[in-house]
Design an enzyme around this catalytic site. Structure first.
Site, PDB file in Angstrom:
ATOM      1  N   GLY A  83       7.556   0.306  -1.754  1.00 15.63           N
ATOM      2  CA  GLY A  83       8.531   0.669  -2.772  1.00 15.63           C
ATOM      3  C   GLY A  83       9.807   1.263  -2.209  1.00 15.63           C
ATOM      4  O   GLY A  83      10.061   1.234  -1.005  1.00 15.63           O
ATOM      5  N   GLN A  84      10.614   1.814  -3.117  1.00 15.31           N
ATOM      6  CA  GLN A  84      11.911   2.365  -2.748  1.00 15.31           C
ATOM      7  C   GLN A  84      11.940   3.870  -3.020  1.00 15.31           C
ATOM      8  O   GLN A  84      10.914   4.524  -2.954  1.00 15.31           O
ATOM      9  CB  GLN A  84      13.012   1.597  -3.490  1.00 15.31           C
ATOM     10  CG  GLN A  84      12.999   0.106  -3.135  1.00 15.31           C
ATOM     11  CD  GLN A  84      14.330  -0.555  -3.305  1.00 15.31           C
ATOM     12  OE1 GLN A  84      15.385   0.005  -3.003  1.00 15.31           O
ATOM     13  NE2 GLN A  84      14.305  -1.797  -3.785  1.00 15.31           N
ATOM     14  N   VAL A  85      13.113   4.405  -3.331  1.00 16.77           N
ATOM     15  CA  VAL A  85      13.263   5.854  -3.393  1.00 16.77           C
ATOM     16  C   VAL A  85      12.705   6.410  -4.705  1.00 16.77           C
ATOM     17  O   VAL A  85      12.819   5.796  -5.767  1.00 16.77           O
ATOM     18  CB  VAL A  85      14.745   6.256  -3.229  1.00 16.77           C
ATOM     19  CG1 VAL A  85      15.590   5.773  -4.396  1.00 16.77           C
ATOM     20  CG2 VAL A  85      14.898   7.764  -3.053  1.00 16.77           C
ATOM     21  N   GLY A 159       3.169   3.725  -5.262  1.00 20.21           N
ATOM     22  CA  GLY A 159       3.488   3.266  -3.919  1.00 20.21           C
ATOM     23  C   GLY A 159       2.273   3.426  -3.037  1.00 20.21           C
ATOM     24  O   GLY A 159       1.695   4.518  -2.971  1.00 20.21           O
ATOM     25  N   CYS A 188      13.471   4.080  -7.812  1.00 21.53           N
ATOM     26  CA  CYS A 188      12.770   2.846  -7.436  1.00 21.53           C
ATOM     27  C   CYS A 188      13.743   1.694  -7.196  1.00 21.53           C
ATOM     28  O   CYS A 188      13.367   0.519  -7.290  1.00 21.53           O
ATOM     29  CB  CYS A 188      11.726   2.472  -8.477  1.00 21.53           C
ATOM     30  SG  CYS A 188      10.519   3.786  -8.765  1.00 21.53           S
TER      31      CYS A 188
END
EC number: 2.3.1.181
Length: 234
Positions: A83-85, A159, A188
């Site tokens: 995933g992302q932030v 995540g 995200c």
């Protein structure tokens, strides 16, 4: 972070140890997850770790710097999860799932579905209609804050990382927290994504209330026969 070591058992008897970690910084818990995963054997019981983190932004493996808009004084950690932030902070239920997916005969997609379904079932007990999306892991609700805003809002982020056939990292459910740090990122990786929490929707008002229901739901879906709880000193 030092953890008590459970007694191992034959892999034919699904066992789960639930560790209540309280509030802790992100980095030591992440380091402990990696160490646990690297040292486990085929007979090591699976574990859920329940924790609230000090304020922190974590970047997943797909994370891009441009999604960190204005982190300010909140630290940023580059993580090894998918995933992302995202943002973690007090009042958010973080549930780390340390599961031998090969032993449980689960695919990664099936484990993700278990996480999402457990959250959805937990919220349904409070009358909250939530749903998952095949193209964007997590749990969402229709946005009730007005037509001028996004049509949906995100309640929970997911995540995972798989190593040696075992999962670590997990999910984060917004319960009763300061939501303003989410405005300083593209959650995200989605610009302008609306975020919400259970306390604003008539759901669980505390992490303790939410985790009791969520742990039971997820343990049932995965199929554990024996569940042991332990509180870990900080």
């Amino acid at each position: 972070m030092s953890l008590q070591t459970p007694t191992e058992s034959p892999s034919s008897a699904p066992r789960l140890l639930v560790r209540q970690l309280g509030r802790r910084p992100y980095q030591p818990v992440w380091d402990a997850m990696k160490a646990f995963t690297d040292s486990r054997t085929p007979d090591t019981p699976d574990e859920f770790w329940v924790v609230e983190h000090d304020p922190v932004y974590t970047q997943g493996q797909a994370g891009k710097a441009e999604h960190l808009l204005a982190p300010g004084d909140i630290p940023v950690v580059q993580s090894d999860r998918g995933g992302q932030v995202t943002y973690h902070g007090p009042g958010q239920l973080v549930l780390y799932v340390l599961v031998d997916v090969r032993r449980s005969k689960l695919t990664v997609r099936e484990l993700v579905t278990c996480l999402e379904t457990a959250i959805i079932n937990t919220l349904a007990k409070s009358g909250i209609e939530a749903y998952a999306k095949p193209d964007a892991p997590g749990v969402y609700v229709k946005n009730q804050l007005g037509a001028a805003l996004q049509t949906e809002a995100k309640l929970a982020s997911l995540g995972l990382r798989i190593r040696k056939g075992c999962s670590f990292h997990g999910l984060a459910l917004n319960v009763n927290m300061d939501m303003t740090p989410f405005l300083r990122i593209n959650p995200c990786g989605y610009a302008g994504m609306a975020m919400t929490q259970t306390s604003a929707l008539g759901g669980p008002q505390s992490v303790a209330e939410a985790q009791a229901m969520l742990v039971a739901e997820l343990a049932s879906l995965i199929g554990y026969e024996t569940i042991t709880n332990t509180e870990e000193a900080a």
